[in-house]
Motif scaffolding. Structure first.
Motif, PDB file in Angstrom:
ATOM      1  N   GLY A 179       0.821  -1.212   0.000  1.00 58.55           N
ATOM      2  CA  GLY A 179       0.000   0.000   0.000  1.00 58.55           C
ATOM      3  C   GLY A 179       0.851   1.257   0.000  1.00 58.55           C
ATOM      4  O   GLY A 179       1.939   1.284   0.558  1.00 58.55           O
ATOM      5  N   ILE A 180       0.325   2.291  -0.639  1.00 56.39           N
ATOM      6  CA  ILE A 180       0.977   3.609  -0.579  1.00 56.39           C
ATOM      7  C   ILE A 180      -0.112   4.664  -0.558  1.00 56.39           C
ATOM      8  O   ILE A 180      -1.112   4.544  -1.269  1.00 56.39           O
ATOM      9  CB  ILE A 180       1.983   3.795  -1.731  1.00 56.39           C
ATOM     10  CG1 ILE A 180       2.692   5.150  -1.591  1.00 56.39           C
ATOM     11  CG2 ILE A 180       1.355   3.676  -3.104  1.00 56.39           C
ATOM     12  CD1 ILE A 180       4.049   5.195  -2.241  1.00 56.39           C
ATOM     13  N   GLY A 181       0.054   5.655   0.316  1.00 57.53           N
ATOM     14  CA  GLY A 181      -0.935   6.719   0.413  1.00 57.53           C
ATOM     15  C   GLY A 181      -2.306   6.224   0.823  1.00 57.53           C
ATOM     16  O   GLY A 181      -3.323   6.817   0.482  1.00 57.53           O
ATOM     17  N   GLY A 182      -2.353   5.092   1.552  1.00 56.46           N
ATOM     18  CA  GLY A 182      -3.630   4.597   2.078  1.00 56.46           C
ATOM     19  C   GLY A 182      -4.383   3.674   1.139  1.00 56.46           C
ATOM     20  O   GLY A 182      -5.468   3.195   1.456  1.00 56.46           O
ATOM     21  N   GLU A 183      -3.785   3.395  -0.044  1.00 57.64           N
ATOM     22  CA  GLU A 183      -4.455   2.499  -0.997  1.00 57.64           C
ATOM     23  C   GLU A 183      -3.537   1.338  -1.363  1.00 57.64           C
ATOM     24  O   GLU A 183      -2.320   1.504  -1.406  1.00 57.64           O
ATOM     25  CB  GLU A 183      -4.754   3.260  -2.289  1.00 57.64           C
ATOM     26  CG  GLU A 183      -5.833   4.299  -2.208  1.00 57.64           C
ATOM     27  CD  GLU A 183      -6.029   4.940  -3.579  1.00 57.64           C
ATOM     28  OE1 GLU A 183      -5.018   5.397  -4.167  1.00 57.64           O
ATOM     29  OE2 GLU A 183      -7.163   4.941  -4.081  1.00 57.64           O
ATOM     30  N   THR A 184      -4.155   0.202  -1.695  1.00 59.69           N
ATOM     31  CA  THR A 184      -3.317  -0.890  -2.202  1.00 59.69           C
ATOM     32  C   THR A 184      -2.858  -0.521  -3.609  1.00 59.69           C
ATOM     33  O   THR A 184      -3.554   0.206  -4.335  1.00 59.69           O
ATOM     34  CB  THR A 184      -4.099  -2.213  -2.273  1.00 59.69           C
ATOM     35  OG1 THR A 184      -5.098  -2.112  -3.293  1.00 59.69           O
ATOM     36  CG2 THR A 184      -4.749  -2.552  -0.935  1.00 59.69           C
ATOM     37  N   VAL A 185      -1.719  -1.063  -4.010  1.00 65.85           N
ATOM     38  CA  VAL A 185      -1.220  -0.810  -5.376  1.00 65.85           C
ATOM     39  C   VAL A 185      -2.212  -1.389  -6.386  1.00 65.85           C
ATOM     40  O   VAL A 185      -2.419  -0.815  -7.453  1.00 65.85           O
ATOM     41  CB  VAL A 185       0.181  -1.432  -5.554  1.00 65.85           C
ATOM     42  CG1 VAL A 185       0.624  -1.408  -7.013  1.00 65.85           C
ATOM     43  CG2 VAL A 185       1.188  -0.672  -4.674  1.00 65.85           C
ATOM     44  N   ALA A 186      -2.889  -2.468  -6.006  1.00 68.70           N
ATOM     45  CA  ALA A 186      -3.886  -3.071  -6.912  1.00 68.70           C
ATOM     46  C   ALA A 186      -4.975  -2.047  -7.240  1.00 68.70           C
ATOM     47  O   ALA A 186      -5.347  -1.871  -8.407  1.00 68.70           O
ATOM     48  CB  ALA A 186      -4.495  -4.308  -6.253  1.00 68.70           C
ATOM     49  N   VAL A 187      -5.478  -1.349  -6.231  1.00 64.57           N
ATOM     50  CA  VAL A 187      -6.515  -0.331  -6.456  1.00 64.57           C
ATOM     51  C   VAL A 187      -5.964   0.774  -7.365  1.00 64.57           C
ATOM     52  O   VAL A 187      -6.640   1.228  -8.297  1.00 64.57           O
ATOM     53  CB  VAL A 187      -6.985   0.259  -5.095  1.00 64.57           C
ATOM     54  CG1 VAL A 187      -7.736   1.566  -5.270  1.00 64.57           C
ATOM     55  CG2 VAL A 187      -7.836  -0.778  -4.347  1.00 64.57           C
ATOM     56  N   ARG A 188      -4.733   1.178  -7.125  1.00 66.95           N
ATOM     57  CA  ARG A 188      -4.132   2.248  -7.938  1.00 66.95           C
ATOM     58  C   ARG A 188      -3.966   1.792  -9.392  1.00 66.95           C
ATOM     59  O   ARG A 188      -4.193   2.565 -10.325  1.00 66.95           O
ATOM     60  CB  ARG A 188      -2.777   2.659  -7.349  1.00 66.95           C
ATOM     61  CG  ARG A 188      -2.876   3.308  -5.972  1.00 66.95           C
ATOM     62  CD  ARG A 188      -1.531   3.387  -5.285  1.00 66.95           C
ATOM     63  NE  ARG A 188      -0.669   4.403  -5.874  1.00 66.95           N
ATOM     64  CZ  ARG A 188      -0.463   5.609  -5.323  1.00 66.95           C
ATOM     65  NH1 ARG A 188      -1.093   5.948  -4.209  1.00 66.95           N
ATOM     66  NH2 ARG A 188       0.358   6.478  -5.888  1.00 66.95           N
ATOM     67  N   ARG A 189      -3.573   0.556  -9.587  1.00 65.35           N
ATOM     68  CA  ARG A 189      -3.384   0.024 -10.939  1.00 65.35           C
ATOM     69  C   ARG A 189      -4.730  -0.030 -11.671  1.00 65.35           C
ATOM     70  O   ARG A 189      -4.798   0.264 -12.872  1.00 65.35           O
ATOM     71  CB  ARG A 189      -2.773  -1.381 -10.909  1.00 65.35           C
ATOM     72  CG  ARG A 189      -1.312  -1.437 -10.471  1.00 65.35           C
ATOM     73  CD  ARG A 189      -0.349  -0.839 -11.479  1.00 65.35           C
ATOM     74  NE  ARG A 189       1.027  -0.871 -10.980  1.00 65.35           N
ATOM     75  CZ  ARG A 189       1.588   0.093 -10.228  1.00 65.35           C
ATOM     76  NH1 ARG A 189       0.883   1.172  -9.887  1.00 65.35           N
ATOM     77  NH2 ARG A 189       2.831   0.008  -9.810  1.00 65.35           N
ATOM     78  N   GLN A 190      -5.797  -0.391 -10.962  1.00 65.95           N
ATOM     79  CA  GLN A 190      -7.124  -0.421 -11.608  1.00 65.95           C
ATOM     80  C   GLN A 190      -7.508   0.969 -12.118  1.00 65.95           C
ATOM     81  O   GLN A 190      -8.240   1.111 -13.093  1.00 65.95           O
ATOM     82  CB  GLN A 190      -8.184  -0.930 -10.620  1.00 65.95           C
ATOM     83  CG  GLN A 190      -8.198  -2.450 -10.467  1.00 65.95           C
ATOM     84  CD  GLN A 190      -8.750  -2.882  -9.115  1.00 65.95           C
ATOM     85  OE1 GLN A 190      -9.398  -2.081  -8.428  1.00 65.95           O
ATOM     86  NE2 GLN A 190      -8.475  -4.124  -8.726  1.00 65.95           N
ATOM     87  N   ARG A 191      -6.940   2.007 -11.412  1.00 64.52           N
ATOM     88  CA  ARG A 191      -7.250   3.383 -11.803  1.00 64.52           C
ATOM     89  C   ARG A 191      -6.258   3.895 -12.846  1.00 64.52           C
ATOM     90  O   ARG A 191      -6.219   5.062 -13.167  1.00 64.52           O
ATOM     91  CB  ARG A 191      -7.181   4.255 -10.540  1.00 64.52           C
ATOM     92  CG  ARG A 191      -8.304   5.247 -10.395  1.00 64.52           C
ATOM     93  CD  ARG A 191      -8.219   6.052  -9.109  1.00 64.52           C
ATOM     94  NE  ARG A 191      -6.896   6.293  -8.596  1.00 64.52           N
ATOM     95  CZ  ARG A 191      -6.557   6.092  -7.312  1.00 64.52           C
ATOM     96  NH1 ARG A 191      -7.445   5.568  -6.470  1.00 64.52           N
ATOM     97  NH2 ARG A 191      -5.344   6.367  -6.876  1.00 64.52           N
ATOM     98  N   GLY A 192      -5.387   2.960 -13.261  1.00 64.30           N
ATOM     99  CA  GLY A 192      -4.428   3.331 -14.313  1.00 64.30           C
ATOM    100  C   GLY A 192      -3.188   4.034 -13.801  1.00 64.30           C
ATOM    101  O   GLY A 192      -2.378   4.560 -14.566  1.00 64.30           O
ATOM    102  N   GLU A 193      -3.001   4.012 -12.464  1.00 64.91           N
ATOM    103  CA  GLU A 193      -1.770   4.650 -11.914  1.00 64.91           C
ATOM    104  C   GLU A 193      -0.672   3.623 -11.748  1.00 64.91           C
ATOM    105  O   GLU A 193      -0.950   2.513 -11.341  1.00 64.91           O
ATOM    106  CB  GLU A 193      -2.068   5.257 -10.540  1.00 64.91           C
ATOM    107  CG  GLU A 193      -2.803   6.586 -10.632  1.00 64.91           C
ATOM    108  CD  GLU A 193      -3.049   7.151  -9.245  1.00 64.91           C
ATOM    109  OE1 GLU A 193      -4.126   7.701  -9.002  1.00 64.91           O
ATOM    110  OE2 GLU A 193      -2.133   7.003  -8.392  1.00 64.91           O
TER     111      GLU A 193
END
Lengths: 69, 69, 69, 69, 69, 69
Positions: B55-69
């Protein structure tokens, strides 16, 4: 920019992505609230450890689970 | 005899054995060059972490990747 | 967003802030170059360990240093 | 309440549950004997690392094993 | 019996014993609430790292603080 | 080439260099005996943690010590 590592055993019921998100969010919020640190660069890593590989009190968790603990 | 631990996420493209060798060699050379330490007993361990578990910034990397980050 | 932990012994000559900056920069560049990861959120932590607290081959580094190794 | 983390490579012959139990018991007993600490709350975590992910002297253990070391 | 390690920088204002207690209590409660794990055997270790020894984005935190970041 | 990290609290009575040597020797021997690994390249790092920085069951060890535990 705190770094947090959480180690927990892999139990029969796997930890869900939602639970991991809640752990990451919760720890990040806690560091912000208590120390005013982060949250943008707070890194959290969760390690899930086999019960054979995790010991407490001289026994593996696997042995303790077989005994119903 | 330095010890180095590198934690990175498991992304869609797996990290190749050659890349791991380059990381291990690069870190070992860096410690020799900057501190004159090692290299014979320099230990490097690479941990590859699921995106749900990082996690970074309170979110899992998986969630960030789904958002295209 | 890689995380790197470097553990080295505290020797008679302390590690300077410039050397620490070079280690941090070097590892961050290496991860960018080899894996294309970071660099903005790459975290590096350097732990300096007393020679009594660091062992290799069954001996503390302090004991080895007394023997001139 | 000591915490101990043991990192070893995954070799061709897997480490058995009995060996893991002996490591956990042995480390817990050692801390009790030498420091009088624990044993009830002594935590031991064993990490088994792929040979590609474990480096020594600038090489992955996998490369060293291919060379018969 | 989760294990949690928190690494934060030593800033000008030291972290108080009360803040450390709140972090330890907060993380222990979070693990109980989200995973139902612990709390009696949950271990939390807080490492306070010199700003010269903590890097992000290729720079030590000390360098960033001198720049007012 | 196993790597072992031992974390223990700094209690009123400091841990002596001899005790540290015995811990390092003991863990190195244990890994040799149980797994046949090492001993020449077995690395052991002992971290001594302030009682305010070490928590179990939601409390710092310092708070528990004040209560005579």
């Amino acid at each position: 920019m705190p770094y947090v590592n959480i180690k927990v055993t892999k139990e029969q019921e796997p930890i869900t992505p939602e639970q991991k998100q809640r752990l990451i969010q919760g720890v990040t919020d806690l560091l912000k609230e208590v120390l005013g640190r982060g949250p943008k660069t707070t890194v959290v890593v969760i390690d899930e450890i086999d019960m054979d590989n995790y010991g407490i009190g001289g026994e593996t968790v696997a042995v303790r689970r077989q005994r119903g603990e």
